[in-house]
Design an enzyme around this catalytic site. Structure first.
Site, PDB file in Angstrom:
ATOM      1  CD  GLU A   7      27.517  28.490  20.135  1.00  0.00           C
ATOM      2  OE1 GLU A   7      26.969  27.365  20.096  1.00  0.00           O
ATOM      3  OE2 GLU A   7      28.561  28.775  19.539  1.00  0.00           O
ATOM      4  CD  GLU A  35      20.058  21.976  27.582  1.00  0.00           C
ATOM      5  OE1 GLU A  35      19.463  23.057  27.544  1.00  0.00           O
ATOM      6  OE2 GLU A  35      21.206  21.808  27.133  1.00  0.00           O
ATOM      7  CB  CYS A  39      25.223  23.500  25.977  1.00  0.00           C
ATOM      8  SG  CYS A  39      26.923  23.912  25.657  1.00  0.00           S
TER       9      CYS A  39
HETATM   10  P1  NAP Z   1      19.122  31.080  30.198  1.00  0.00           P
HETATM   11  O1  NAP Z   1      18.095  31.159  31.228  1.00  0.00           O
HETATM   12  O2  NAP Z   1      18.719  30.968  28.788  1.00  0.00           O
HETATM   13  O3  NAP Z   1      20.053  32.357  30.405  1.00  0.00           O
HETATM   14  C1  NAP Z   1      21.152  32.649  29.602  1.00  0.00           C
HETATM   15  C2  NAP Z   1      21.450  34.121  29.724  1.00  0.00           C
HETATM   16  O4  NAP Z   1      20.364  34.880  29.186  1.00  0.00           O
HETATM   17  C3  NAP Z   1      21.605  34.587  31.161  1.00  0.00           C
HETATM   18  O5  NAP Z   1      22.562  35.608  31.219  1.00  0.00           O
HETATM   19  C4  NAP Z   1      20.220  35.112  31.454  1.00  0.00           C
HETATM   20  O6  NAP Z   1      20.179  36.035  32.508  1.00  0.00           O
HETATM   21  C5  NAP Z   1      19.870  35.774  30.157  1.00  0.00           C
HETATM   22  N1  NAP Z   1      18.446  35.979  29.942  1.00  0.00           N
HETATM   23  C6  NAP Z   1      17.394  35.362  30.534  1.00  0.00           C
HETATM   24  N2  NAP Z   1      16.212  35.852  30.059  1.00  0.00           N
HETATM   25  C7  NAP Z   1      16.535  36.796  29.144  1.00  0.00           C
HETATM   26  C8  NAP Z   1      15.762  37.654  28.300  1.00  0.00           C
HETATM   27  N3  NAP Z   1      14.430  37.635  28.287  1.00  0.00           N
HETATM   28  N4  NAP Z   1      16.419  38.500  27.475  1.00  0.00           N
HETATM   29  C9  NAP Z   1      17.768  38.516  27.442  1.00  0.00           C
HETATM   30  N5  NAP Z   1      18.545  37.747  28.224  1.00  0.00           N
HETATM   31  C10 NAP Z   1      17.945  36.879  29.067  1.00  0.00           C
HETATM   32  O7  NAP Z   1      20.106  29.882  30.417  1.00  0.00           O
HETATM   33  P2  NAP Z   1      20.854  29.497  31.769  1.00  0.00           P
HETATM   34  O8  NAP Z   1      19.805  28.982  32.688  1.00  0.00           O
HETATM   35  O9  NAP Z   1      21.748  30.583  32.189  1.00  0.00           O
HETATM   36  O10 NAP Z   1      21.777  28.328  31.238  1.00  0.00           O
HETATM   37  C11 NAP Z   1      21.279  27.077  31.002  1.00  0.00           C
HETATM   38  C12 NAP Z   1      20.899  26.905  29.542  1.00  0.00           C
HETATM   39  O11 NAP Z   1      21.897  27.443  28.674  1.00  0.00           O
HETATM   40  C13 NAP Z   1      20.763  25.483  29.160  1.00  0.00           C
HETATM   41  O12 NAP Z   1      19.572  25.283  28.468  1.00  0.00           O
HETATM   42  C14 NAP Z   1      21.960  25.204  28.242  1.00  0.00           C
HETATM   43  O13 NAP Z   1      21.773  24.287  27.249  1.00  0.00           O
HETATM   44  C15 NAP Z   1      22.236  26.502  27.652  1.00  0.00           C
HETATM   45  N6  NAP Z   1      23.656  26.601  27.346  1.00  0.00           N
HETATM   46  C16 NAP Z   1      24.059  26.509  26.062  1.00  0.00           C
HETATM   47  C17 NAP Z   1      25.396  26.569  25.739  1.00  0.00           C
HETATM   48  C18 NAP Z   1      25.872  26.486  24.334  1.00  0.00           C
HETATM   49  O14 NAP Z   1      27.014  26.756  24.067  1.00  0.00           O
HETATM   50  N7  NAP Z   1      25.044  26.144  23.381  1.00  0.00           N
HETATM   51  C19 NAP Z   1      26.331  26.758  26.747  1.00  0.00           C
HETATM   52  C20 NAP Z   1      25.893  26.839  28.054  1.00  0.00           C
HETATM   53  C21 NAP Z   1      24.550  26.775  28.332  1.00  0.00           C
HETATM   54  P3  NAP Z   1      20.016  35.523  34.038  1.00  0.00           P
HETATM   55  O15 NAP Z   1      20.943  34.411  34.280  1.00  0.00           O
HETATM   56  O16 NAP Z   1      20.463  36.721  34.768  1.00  0.00           O
HETATM   57  O17 NAP Z   1      18.587  35.161  34.176  1.00  0.00           O
END
Ligand code: NAP
Ligand code: MG
Length: 502
Positions: free
Chosen positions: A272, A406, A306
């Site tokens: 997602e 985004e 998102c």
């Molecule tokens: P993110 O940086 O992609 O992180 C999401 C999760 O993945 C966090 O738990 C993060 O850990 C972890 N992560 C980061 N690097 C990783 C890696 N190399 N391998 C495995 N896991 C890793 O996103 P975010 O900054 O938390 O959230 C914002 C983004 O999420 C936005 O772009 C938004 O669109 C998207 N989002 C999408 C939805 C949906 O339902 N489609 C819902 C909410 C958010 P850490 O936080 O500990 O770095």
């Protein structure tokens, strides 16, 4: 510990107790343990910049221990082989415990994430327990089928079995709700799990772990690993002993998850990811609902959603009026500490996120898009937090980074359109395809646009509705796999076909 709270705000005693027992530990094999390395990291209150607690940082060794525990629990059948009724009862018990502790969980959510307490308490928390109850019902309804085949001497049927050990990696914008979106169906289907909350918002996931323990889930069925994307998340995606990863987060990290799955054991993945959702107001729309609806589409959770309706298309005859009205409404939104009762928008989740969003505002300005309202960080008594004014741009050029990328902050971009063909082409001119909104009183316009927009969810004369019964997920680079509804059962089960010679 001293917490800077607005005057007259009194927290639950249990919230204090939870914060006091810092550093928080990892939940592995039914026990609370420190990280093998002994490392911890801080989590902050984004409204004040204060450290709330320190949290154990799970490294590859801790992930490995959790995988062993989850594998053993799976193999022993303490969960996967129990009846759906028993799994359903435990999920329901967990939902009851969540409801009993909803005030405290909402406070922890608002402290850690910043969103208004009213939203945590009345929006997120009821949705969390409802998710567990919805999938508690499904646990006893996972059926196979019997298949009429051409060979008369064969009896053929399918079994729907759990995938095995699943890793659940979630973001910070709906910390507890994202736990529920993933844990509830994964557990209902009989899998054992490793849950990694976001680094910025680990607290409610950890409190949920205590409630999972209290509910009586067998050891190893749920393991909770706090830590950053690297090493914690990456150790999960690379692990050979994990059969599936369900991920919610950015498209950029989603790609890494897919790569890690490909390089390791071809674990199943569902993603997602991000969005840049178009929200369309036609000239015949009922503006008394379209203006406020579109305002909230763009700005709820301070735009850190998102599905944020961040590209607003307005039909030319009402464009000028609409821009004025929505800008005036945006100015009325109260931004502040989420513990204040009348606040509409809290802070952004971190200083890093604030800087990112301000970067987009600056690039938008530099590229010639016009700001009608907002655009500035808030100072005064909000100066220590990460508060930003709700910001509206008008633009014509779809190629701007403001329009294509985004932002994940309170920034909306509004543009006029003249024809149907132009609208459909421009609305779909994005790598994302998560959601879209349409406001019109013409039924056929609404249905035609719902079919023309390439996105996983379309809202007509409303925006941002969710329910455990309604599948949700992306088209294009917004990911694949559908969470919620019956569809989520597909993510957490696999089908076995059995041929029996008669
Ligand atoms: P993110 O940086 O992609 O992180 C999401 C999760 O993945 C966090 O738990 C993060 O850990 C972890 N992560 C980061 N690097 C990783 C890696 N190399 N391998 C495995 N896991 C890793 O996103 P975010 O900054 O938390 O959230 C914002 C983004 O999420 C936005 O772009 C938004 O669109 C998207 N989002 C999408 C939805 C949906 O339902 N489609 C819902 C909410 C958010 P850490 O936080 O500990 O770095
Ligand atoms: Mg935090």
């Amino acid at each position: 510990m001293v917490l800077a709270l607005p005057p007259n705000v009194i927290l639950q005693e249990s919230t204090f107790q939870f914060l006091h027992s810092s550093p928080k530990k990892l939940f592995i094999d039914g026990e609370w343990v420190t990280a093998k390395s002994g490392e911890t990291f801080p989590t902050y209150n984004p409204a004040t910049g204060e450290e709330l607690a320190r949290v154990a940082l799970a490294g590859p060794q801790d992930v490995d221990r959790a995988v062993q525990a989850a594998r053993a629990a799976y193999a022993q059948g303490v969960w996967s082989k129990t009846s759906g009724y028993e799994r359903g009862e435990l999920l329901w018990r967990l939902a009851d415990l969540i409801d009993q502790h909803a005030d405290e969980l909402a406070e922890l959510e608002t402290l850690d994430n910043g969103k208004p307490l009213r939203v945590s308490r009345k929006g997120d928390l009821p949705a969390v327990s409802r998710h567990f109850r919805y999938y508690a019902g499904w646990a006893s309804k996972l059926e196979g089928t019997t298949l009429p085949v051409s060979q008369a001497d064969q009896f053929v049927y399918t079994l729907r079995e759990p995938v095995g050990v699943v890793g659940l990696i979630i973001p910070w914008n709906f910390p507890l709700l994202m736990c529920a979106w993933k844990l509830a169906p994964a557990l209902a289907c009989g899998n054992t799990t490793l849950l990694k909350p976001a680094e910025e918002t680990p607290l409610t996931a950890l409190r949920l772990g205590e409630l999972i323990q209290e509910a009586g889930f067998p050891a190893g069925v749920v393991n909770i690993l706090t830590g950053p994307g690297v090493p914690t998340g990456a150790a999960i995606t690379a692990h050979q002993g994990i059969d599936k990863v369900a991920f919610t987060g950015s498209t950029e990290v989603g790609r890494k998850v897919m790569e890690a799955a490909a390089r390791s054991n071809l674990k199943r993945i569902s993603l997602e990811l991000g969005g840049k959702s178009p929200n369309v107001i036609f000239a015949d729309a009922d503006l008394s609902i379209a203006v406020k609806g579109s305002l909230w589409a763009a700005f709820s959770t301070a735009g850190q959603e998102c599905v944020a309706g961040s590209r607003l298309f307005v039909e030319r005859p009402i464009y000028t009026e609409l821009v004025e009205r929505i800008s005036a409404e945006a100015q009325k939104l109260r931004v502040g500490n989420g513990f204040l009762p009348k606040v509409h928008l809290g802070p952004l989740v971190s200083d890093r996120q604030l800087d990112r969003v301000i970067g987009y505002i600056e690039s938008g300005r530099a590229s010639g898009a016009l700001i009608t309202t907002g655009g500035k960080r808030l100072g005064g008594d909000l100066a220590n937090g990460y508060f930003l004014e709700p910001t509206i741009f008008t633009y014509e050029d779809d190629s701007l980074s403001l329009v294509q990328e985004e932002i994940f902050g309170p920034v909306a971009a509004v543009t006029p359109f003249d024809s149907w063909e132009e609208l459909v082409q421009r609305a779909n001119r994005t790598r994302y395809g998560l959601a879209a909104g349409v406001w019109t009183q013409n039924l056929s316009t609404a249905h035609r646009l719902a079919q023309a927009v390439k996105a996983g969810t379309i809202w007509v004369n409303g925006y941002g509705y969710f329910d455990p019964a309604a599948p949700f997920g992306g088209y294009k680079e917004s990911g694949f796999g559908r969470e919620m509804g019956k569809e989520a059962l597909e993510l957490y089960t696999q089908v076995k076909t059995v041929w029996v010679g008669l």
